[in-house]
Design a protein around this motif. Structure first.
Motif, PDB file in Angstrom:
ATOM      1  N   TYR A   1       0.879  -1.140   0.059  1.00 24.39           N
ATOM      2  CA  TYR A   1       0.006  -0.042  -0.075  1.00 24.39           C
ATOM      3  C   TYR A   1       0.716   1.162  -0.037  1.00 24.39           C
ATOM      4  O   TYR A   1       0.400   2.445   0.118  1.00 24.39           O
ATOM      5  CB  TYR A   1      -1.030  -0.120   1.112  1.00 24.39           C
ATOM      6  N   LEU A   2       2.190   1.201  -0.099  1.00 23.54           N
ATOM      7  CA  LEU A   2       3.058   2.120  -0.090  1.00 23.54           C
ATOM      8  C   LEU A   2       3.450   2.771  -1.543  1.00 23.54           C
ATOM      9  O   LEU A   2       3.675   3.876  -2.081  1.00 23.54           O
ATOM     10  CB  LEU A   2       4.315   1.883   0.685  1.00 23.54           C
ATOM     11  N   GLY A   3       3.081   1.755  -2.459  1.00 25.05           N
ATOM     12  CA  GLY A   3       3.466   1.937  -4.120  1.00 25.05           C
ATOM     13  C   GLY A   3       2.332   2.823  -4.699  1.00 25.05           C
ATOM     14  O   GLY A   3       1.610   3.471  -4.240  1.00 25.05           O
ATOM     15  N   ASP A   4       2.683   2.635  -6.068  1.00 23.82           N
ATOM     16  CA  ASP A   4       1.597   3.278  -6.952  1.00 23.82           C
ATOM     17  C   ASP A   4       0.224   2.580  -6.869  1.00 23.82           C
ATOM     18  O   ASP A   4       0.340   1.331  -6.461  1.00 23.82           O
ATOM     19  CB  ASP A   4       1.909   3.184  -8.335  1.00 23.82           C
TER      20      ASP A   4
ATOM     21  N   THR B   1       6.542  -3.485 -13.759  1.00 22.36           N
ATOM     22  CA  THR B   1       6.861  -2.776 -12.322  1.00 22.36           C
ATOM     23  C   THR B   1       6.048  -3.427 -11.204  1.00 22.36           C
ATOM     24  O   THR B   1       4.854  -3.842 -11.657  1.00 22.36           O
ATOM     25  CB  THR B   1       6.596  -1.232 -12.341  1.00 22.36           C
ATOM     26  N   SER B   2       6.340  -3.603  -9.957  1.00 23.96           N
ATOM     27  CA  SER B   2       5.707  -4.000  -8.996  1.00 23.96           C
ATOM     28  C   SER B   2       4.977  -2.711  -8.416  1.00 23.96           C
ATOM     29  O   SER B   2       4.148  -3.079  -7.582  1.00 23.96           O
ATOM     30  CB  SER B   2       6.568  -4.467  -7.893  1.00 23.96           C
ATOM     31  N   GLY B   3       5.315  -1.588  -8.750  1.00 24.44           N
ATOM     32  CA  GLY B   3       4.791  -0.333  -8.351  1.00 24.44           C
ATOM     33  C   GLY B   3       5.132  -0.089  -6.930  1.00 24.44           C
ATOM     34  O   GLY B   3       4.861   1.081  -6.416  1.00 24.44           O
ATOM     35  N   LEU B   4       5.941  -0.865  -6.269  1.00 29.41           N
ATOM     36  CA  LEU B   4       6.567  -0.578  -4.930  1.00 29.41           C
ATOM     37  C   LEU B   4       7.524   0.527  -5.207  1.00 29.41           C
ATOM     38  O   LEU B   4       8.412   0.360  -6.110  1.00 29.41           O
ATOM     39  CB  LEU B   4       7.133  -1.837  -4.398  1.00 29.41           C
ATOM     40  N   PRO B   5       7.757   1.134  -4.028  1.00 28.26           N
ATOM     41  CA  PRO B   5       9.040   2.066  -3.939  1.00 28.26           C
ATOM     42  C   PRO B   5      10.285   1.407  -4.007  1.00 28.26           C
ATOM     43  O   PRO B   5      10.480   0.186  -3.578  1.00 28.26           O
ATOM     44  CB  PRO B   5       9.114   2.728  -2.505  1.00 28.26           C
ATOM     45  N   THR B   6      11.473   1.581  -4.729  1.00 27.79           N
ATOM     46  CA  THR B   6      12.553   1.081  -5.058  1.00 27.79           C
ATOM     47  C   THR B   6      13.033   0.117  -3.721  1.00 27.79           C
ATOM     48  O   THR B   6      13.625  -0.908  -3.722  1.00 27.79           O
ATOM     49  CB  THR B   6      13.524   1.615  -5.705  1.00 27.79           C
ATOM     50  N   GLN B   7      13.081   1.048  -2.863  1.00 28.41           N
ATOM     51  CA  GLN B   7      13.915   0.570  -1.513  1.00 28.41           C
ATOM     52  C   GLN B   7      13.010  -0.648  -0.775  1.00 28.41           C
ATOM     53  O   GLN B   7      13.627  -1.319   0.058  1.00 28.41           O
ATOM     54  CB  GLN B   7      13.971   1.923  -0.329  1.00 28.41           C
ATOM     55  N   PHE B   8      12.038  -0.735  -1.337  1.00 31.67           N
ATOM     56  CA  PHE B   8      11.101  -1.757  -0.526  1.00 31.67           C
ATOM     57  C   PHE B   8      11.078  -3.201  -1.597  1.00 31.67           C
ATOM     58  O   PHE B   8      10.080  -4.013  -1.056  1.00 31.67           O
ATOM     59  CB  PHE B   8       9.787  -1.282  -0.205  1.00 31.67           C
ATOM     60  N   GLU B   9      11.703  -3.232  -2.619  1.00 28.76           N
ATOM     61  CA  GLU B   9      11.609  -4.425  -3.305  1.00 28.76           C
ATOM     62  C   GLU B   9      12.451  -5.556  -2.762  1.00 28.76           C
ATOM     63  O   GLU B   9      13.521  -5.431  -2.664  1.00 28.76           O
ATOM     64  CB  GLU B   9      12.251  -4.121  -4.812  1.00 28.76           C
TER      65      GLU B   9
ATOM     66  N   ARG C   1      -1.256   3.367   5.474  1.00 24.46           N
ATOM     67  CA  ARG C   1      -2.430   2.962   5.932  1.00 24.46           C
ATOM     68  C   ARG C   1      -3.477   3.857   5.133  1.00 24.46           C
ATOM     69  O   ARG C   1      -4.641   3.101   5.373  1.00 24.46           O
ATOM     70  CB  ARG C   1      -2.409   3.455   7.681  1.00 24.46           C
ATOM     71  N   PRO C   2      -3.326   5.048   4.857  1.00 26.52           N
ATOM     72  CA  PRO C   2      -4.856   5.703   4.098  1.00 26.52           C
ATOM     73  C   PRO C   2      -4.980   4.746   2.948  1.00 26.52           C
ATOM     74  O   PRO C   2      -6.364   5.087   2.331  1.00 26.52           O
ATOM     75  CB  PRO C   2      -4.282   7.134   3.886  1.00 26.52           C
ATOM     76  N   ASN C   3      -4.425   4.180   2.459  1.00 23.49           N
ATOM     77  CA  ASN C   3      -4.505   3.444   1.277  1.00 23.49           C
ATOM     78  C   ASN C   3      -5.133   1.833   1.268  1.00 23.49           C
ATOM     79  O   ASN C   3      -5.580   1.277   0.466  1.00 23.49           O
ATOM     80  CB  ASN C   3      -3.281   3.336   0.101  1.00 23.49           C
ATOM     81  N   PHE C   4      -4.972   1.703   2.431  1.00 25.38           N
ATOM     82  CA  PHE C   4      -5.632   0.360   2.924  1.00 25.38           C
ATOM     83  C   PHE C   4      -7.426   0.221   3.333  1.00 25.38           C
ATOM     84  O   PHE C   4      -7.650   1.139   4.216  1.00 25.38           O
ATOM     85  CB  PHE C   4      -4.773  -0.184   4.009  1.00 25.38           C
ATOM     86  N   ALA C   5      -7.902  -0.630   2.789  1.00 20.82           N
ATOM     87  CA  ALA C   5      -9.466  -0.963   3.303  1.00 20.82           C
ATOM     88  C   ALA C   5      -9.616  -2.300   3.343  1.00 20.82           C
ATOM     89  O   ALA C   5      -9.093  -3.211   2.934  1.00 20.82           O
ATOM     90  CB  ALA C   5     -10.382  -0.043   2.396  1.00 20.82           C
ATOM     91  N   VAL C   6     -10.899  -2.412   4.015  1.00 23.20           N
ATOM     92  CA  VAL C   6     -11.394  -3.839   4.141  1.00 23.20           C
ATOM     93  C   VAL C   6     -12.697  -3.834   3.063  1.00 23.20           C
ATOM     94  O   VAL C   6     -13.331  -2.709   2.997  1.00 23.20           O
ATOM     95  CB  VAL C   6     -11.856  -4.210   5.433  1.00 23.20           C
ATOM     96  N   LEU C   7     -12.854  -4.911   2.417  1.00 22.65           N
ATOM     97  CA  LEU C   7     -14.014  -4.993   1.592  1.00 22.65           C
ATOM     98  C   LEU C   7     -14.747  -6.165   2.431  1.00 22.65           C
ATOM     99  O   LEU C   7     -14.337  -7.327   2.394  1.00 22.65           O
ATOM    100  CB  LEU C   7     -13.584  -5.244   0.097  1.00 22.65           C
ATOM    101  N   ARG C   8     -16.113  -5.636   2.615  1.00 21.35           N
ATOM    102  CA  ARG C   8     -17.075  -6.572   3.421  1.00 21.35           C
ATOM    103  C   ARG C   8     -18.150  -7.003   2.300  1.00 21.35           C
ATOM    104  O   ARG C   8     -18.841  -6.203   1.956  1.00 21.35           O
ATOM    105  CB  ARG C   8     -17.331  -6.206   4.469  1.00 21.35           C
ATOM    106  N   ILE C   9     -18.456  -8.249   2.173  1.00 22.20           N
ATOM    107  CA  ILE C   9     -19.572  -8.500   1.364  1.00 22.20           C
ATOM    108  C   ILE C   9     -20.658  -9.340   2.357  1.00 22.20           C
ATOM    109  O   ILE C   9     -20.156 -10.536   2.794  1.00 22.20           O
ATOM    110  CB  ILE C   9     -19.262  -9.335   0.178  1.00 22.20           C
ATOM    111  N   THR C  10     -21.441  -8.859   2.309  1.00 26.19           N
ATOM    112  CA  THR C  10     -22.967  -9.324   2.888  1.00 26.19           C
ATOM    113  C   THR C  10     -23.661 -10.119   1.900  1.00 26.19           C
ATOM    114  O   THR C  10     -24.346  -9.581   0.966  1.00 26.19           O
ATOM    115  CB  THR C  10     -23.770  -8.316   3.523  1.00 26.19           C
TER     116      THR C  10
END
Length: 214
Positions: A138-141, A151-159, A172-181
């Motif tokens: 959730y840090l990358g593109d 590309t993995s979309g990840l910042p180079t330092q975290f490959e 964290r702002p890019n992370f979410a839960v998908l809940r299906i009822t």
């Protein structure tokens, strides 16, 4: 909902005798379905652990099933808030999920209403319980970002590198839960002696089931 068309059932011979998996009681079928979804969420070796998830824009993708609540009949997945499917779900929350266990010759299709949870206790807990190696995604593109090269979309330092707690915090702002009822279930057993199929539709707190021809 039961009147809506589902995908045609898969066909093929069954390795096990029909008696081993055949049920003649709808409640037993629904219990079997719940057991399989429970295992799928907890056991990464389960063939149903990574189902196909379909959104209302007629797009599908494989996702890891993170949790199944047999009381509320909800499925939980993790997603990126920047993913195109998030906008699709917010515009039209109707969703479907396809599970298949080749060894057991059982296909499960479910339909329901999706919601993307971004800032709530459930999402906070899901983020806290995730490994930093997973949270780095959730840090990358954002998903679907165009690139001039593979590309993995990840910042180079975290490959291939696990970041620290401090380093993953901006994701964290890019992370979410998908809940299906869930509101409709379709259980399909493939047998060389004759396939068997059952459907269920939610009616308040109860489920109404029926046998249908495969």
């Amino acid at each position: 909902m039961l009147g809506a068309p589902f995908l045609n059932g898969l066909t093929g011979p069954a390795n096990a005798p029909m008696a081993r998996l055949m049920f003649d009681d709808l409640d037993e079928v629904r219990s079997d379905l719940a057991r399989r979804l429970t295992r799928a969420a907890k056991d990464r070796r389960s063939p149903m652990h990574v189902p196909a998830v379909v959104t209302s824009d007629v797009d599908a993708r494989t996702m890891v099933l993170r949790a199944f609540d047999p009381q509320e009949w909800t499925l939980r997945f993790h997603t990126d808030t920047r993913a195109p499917k998030v906008d699709a779900i917010k515009a039209d929350p109707r969703m479907a999920v396809l599970f298949y266990d080749k060894g057991a010759k059982i296909q499960i299709r479910v339909r329901g209403t999706g919601e993307v949870l971004e800032q709530d206790a459930l999402t906070d807990a899901a983020w806290a319980n995730s490994a930093n190696f997973a949270r780095r995604c959730y840090l990358g593109d954002g998903p679907g970002a165009v690139s001039d090269a593979p590309t993995s979309g990840l910042p180079t330092q975290f490959e291939g590198v696990e970041p620290t707690e401090e380093e993953v915090a901006p994701g964290r702002p890019n992370f979410a839960v998908l809940r299906i009822t869930l509101d409709a279930l379709d259980w399909f057993y493939l047998a060389h002696t004759g396939h068997v199929r059952a459907q269920f539709v939610r009616n308040g707190e109860d489920w109404e089931g029926r046998w249908v021809s495969p």
